[in-house]
Design a protein around this motif. Structure first.
Motif, PDB file in Angstrom:
ATOM      1  N   GLU A 233       0.708  -1.179  -0.035  1.00 67.37           N
ATOM      2  CA  GLU A 233       0.005  -0.053  -0.220  1.00 67.37           C
ATOM      3  C   GLU A 233       0.970   1.194  -0.248  1.00 67.37           C
ATOM      4  N   ASP A 234       1.315   1.809  -1.151  1.00 67.68           N
ATOM      5  CA  ASP A 234       2.016   2.772  -1.377  1.00 67.68           C
ATOM      6  C   ASP A 234       1.978   3.370  -2.515  1.00 67.68           C
ATOM      7  N   ARG A 235       1.432   4.769  -2.522  1.00 67.59           N
ATOM      8  CA  ARG A 235       0.993   5.532  -3.709  1.00 67.59           C
ATOM      9  C   ARG A 235       1.843   5.581  -5.033  1.00 67.59           C
ATOM     10  N   ARG A 236       3.148   5.406  -4.909  1.00 66.06           N
ATOM     11  CA  ARG A 236       4.247   5.109  -6.044  1.00 66.06           C
ATOM     12  C   ARG A 236       4.151   3.432  -6.498  1.00 66.06           C
ATOM     13  N   VAL A 237       3.258   2.542  -6.039  1.00 65.59           N
ATOM     14  CA  VAL A 237       3.239   1.292  -6.354  1.00 65.59           C
ATOM     15  C   VAL A 237       2.175   1.203  -7.446  1.00 65.59           C
ATOM     16  N   LEU A 253      12.344 -11.234 -12.207  1.00 64.08           N
ATOM     17  CA  LEU A 253      11.775  -9.974 -11.945  1.00 64.08           C
ATOM     18  C   LEU A 253      11.039  -9.463 -13.183  1.00 64.08           C
ATOM     19  N   VAL A 254       9.889  -9.405 -13.462  1.00 55.18           N
ATOM     20  CA  VAL A 254       9.176  -8.632 -14.492  1.00 55.18           C
ATOM     21  C   VAL A 254       8.410  -7.403 -14.248  1.00 55.18           C
ATOM     22  N   ASP A 255       8.992  -6.222 -14.689  1.00 57.24           N
ATOM     23  CA  ASP A 255       8.284  -5.062 -14.037  1.00 57.24           C
ATOM     24  C   ASP A 255       7.166  -4.665 -15.060  1.00 57.24           C
ATOM     25  N   THR A 256       6.071  -4.398 -14.729  1.00 50.64           N
ATOM     26  CA  THR A 256       4.889  -4.037 -15.499  1.00 50.64           C
ATOM     27  C   THR A 256       4.348  -2.475 -15.170  1.00 50.64           C
ATOM     28  N   SER A 257       5.106  -1.897 -14.391  1.00 49.96           N
ATOM     29  CA  SER A 257       4.608  -0.508 -13.632  1.00 49.96           C
ATOM     30  C   SER A 257       4.732   0.712 -14.386  1.00 49.96           C
ATOM     31  N   THR A 258       4.416   1.783 -13.998  1.00 47.58           N
ATOM     32  CA  THR A 258       4.761   3.059 -14.370  1.00 47.58           C
ATOM     33  C   THR A 258       5.923   3.832 -13.709  1.00 47.58           C
ATOM     34  N   ASN A 259       5.985   3.338 -12.522  1.00 46.91           N
ATOM     35  CA  ASN A 259       7.232   4.209 -11.825  1.00 46.91           C
ATOM     36  C   ASN A 259       8.685   3.122 -11.852  1.00 46.91           C
ATOM     37  N   GLY A 260       8.312   1.858 -12.190  1.00 45.70           N
ATOM     38  CA  GLY A 260       9.577   1.121 -12.364  1.00 45.70           C
ATOM     39  C   GLY A 260       9.932   0.321 -10.950  1.00 45.70           C
ATOM     40  N   ARG A 287      12.774  -2.558  -4.539  1.00 44.55           N
ATOM     41  CA  ARG A 287      12.172  -1.111  -4.475  1.00 44.55           C
ATOM     42  C   ARG A 287      11.141  -1.183  -5.368  1.00 44.55           C
ATOM     43  N   LEU A 288       9.900  -1.059  -5.041  1.00 44.09           N
ATOM     44  CA  LEU A 288       9.005  -0.906  -6.012  1.00 44.09           C
ATOM     45  C   LEU A 288       8.482   0.700  -6.087  1.00 44.09           C
ATOM     46  N   GLY A 289       8.746   1.517  -7.269  1.00 43.06           N
ATOM     47  CA  GLY A 289       8.465   2.770  -7.453  1.00 43.06           C
ATOM     48  C   GLY A 289       9.580   3.528  -6.589  1.00 43.06           C
ATOM     49  N   ARG A 290      10.321   4.739  -7.284  1.00 42.50           N
ATOM     50  CA  ARG A 290      11.121   5.497  -6.798  1.00 42.50           C
ATOM     51  C   ARG A 290      10.881   5.975  -5.288  1.00 42.50           C
ATOM     52  N   VAL A 291      11.620   5.560  -4.346  1.00 42.09           N
ATOM     53  CA  VAL A 291      11.413   5.902  -2.863  1.00 42.09           C
ATOM     54  C   VAL A 291      12.255   7.075  -2.669  1.00 42.09           C
ATOM     55  N   ASP A 292      11.843   8.242  -2.627  1.00 38.03           N
ATOM     56  CA  ASP A 292      12.922   9.177  -2.231  1.00 38.03           C
ATOM     57  C   ASP A 292      12.875   9.890  -0.739  1.00 38.03           C
TER      58      ASP A 292
END
Length: 305
Positions: A233-237, A253-260, A287-292
């Protein structure tokens, strides 16, 4: 001026190919420096042309050998076959030329060349493995690691023959090698098949829970949507951000995301994926999505056993 230090964050996933002109020393001895040098230069031009034609980059030319990188192993093999055909045509025209080629796919560390407009330099285990593979090749032979062969479409796998497993310097385990049969040979002997790989298992840890991918559990899905095997549950995922598949003893690992997705393998830098695949090995973090903000909510740890 001191060299720019290696930046572990500048790590990427590429195919590395070494192409070497076989018998060049004898060429110089037979024809003399001037004539041999012209022939070698022509050959290097063919090698670079085939590389650029297939989306690759010639990173380095040292004497009679080129080091090049490609976005994926299929482009690398297409370039290798094109090189072989071009140089074979030169040989048919009376020039005593032949190549030997080695290719391996994996993560690389990169550093910008200090020369103006120069290409990046590449370092790491993948480069070392490719260099050791080409050292095993004979003239007119394209060798590839069996690990890399599994990433290729079926028509490439069908055109390969399995050689034995070899001990490569710096590697604790033997490396299985395959030859790509790029030309028809009447007397090609198939050596014994590769041994059946031992059952493998991947452990994925998230929020104090351990999830397993193995021969029975073929894949896991990761994402924000409740229907995923691991819900993050993370908005970047993304709703369906990625999946981990079990393929012939490998874990992809197969990425199918918007944020990588961002993979860190122990001993390497971070590898960024966006709508791409990566073979997980050893241990590390995903890490799913860039976590800054330093949050660990979208970070999973993995280990391949």
């Amino acid at each position: 001026m001191p060299a720019e230090p290696l930046d572990p964050k500048r790590s990427t996933l590429l195919s590395v190919m070494f192409a070497d002109i076989a018998g060049s020393t004898r060429l110089y001895e037979t024809l003399g420096d001037a004539s041999a040098s012209r022939i070698v230069e022509t050959c290097i031009e063919h090698m670079d042309g085939a590389t650029r034609l297939n989306g690759g980059t010639t990173v380095q030319v040292v004497g009679d050998e080129t080091l090049s990188t490609f976005p994926d192993p299929e482009l690398g093999l297409q370039a290798a076959v094109e090189m072989m055909r071009r140089v074979t045509s030169e040989a048919a025209a009376g020039q005593p030329l032949a190549l030997r080629i080695g290719l391996h796919h994996g993560p690389l560390l990169m550093r910008e060349n200090l020369g103006v407009g120069g290409p990046s330099r590449v370092f790491g285990s993948t480069v070392n493995t490719a260099a050791r593979i080409v050292a095993l090749a004979k003239a007119r032979q394209i060798l590839i690691s069996a690990e890399t062969l599994t990433l290729l479409p079926s028509h490439w796998r069908d055109s390969a023959r399995h050689l034995d497993a070899f001990s490569l310097k710096g590697k604790r385990e033997e490396t299985a090698i395959c030859e790509i049969l790029w030309e028809r040979r009447e007397h090609t002997t198939l050596l014994r098949a590769l041994p059946t790989p031992r059952p493998a298992r991947l452990q994925l840890h998230y929020r104090q829970r351990c999830h397993v991918v193995d021969e029975r559990t073929k894949y896991l899905t990761l994402g924000r949507e409740p229907g995923n095997d691991i819900v993050i549950e993370d908005r970047r995922v993304s709703r369906r951000h990625a999946r981990i598949e079990h393929r012939r003893g490998k874990f992809v690992l197969v990425d199918t995301s918007t944020n990588g997705s961002f993979v860190t393998v122990e001993g390497y830098g971070e590898i960024a994926l966006r709508l791409e695949e990566f073979v997980l090995h050893g241990r590390g973090h995903i890490r799913l999505g860039r976590v800054d903000d330093g949050s660990a909510d979208a970070t999973l740890s993995f280990e391949v056993l």
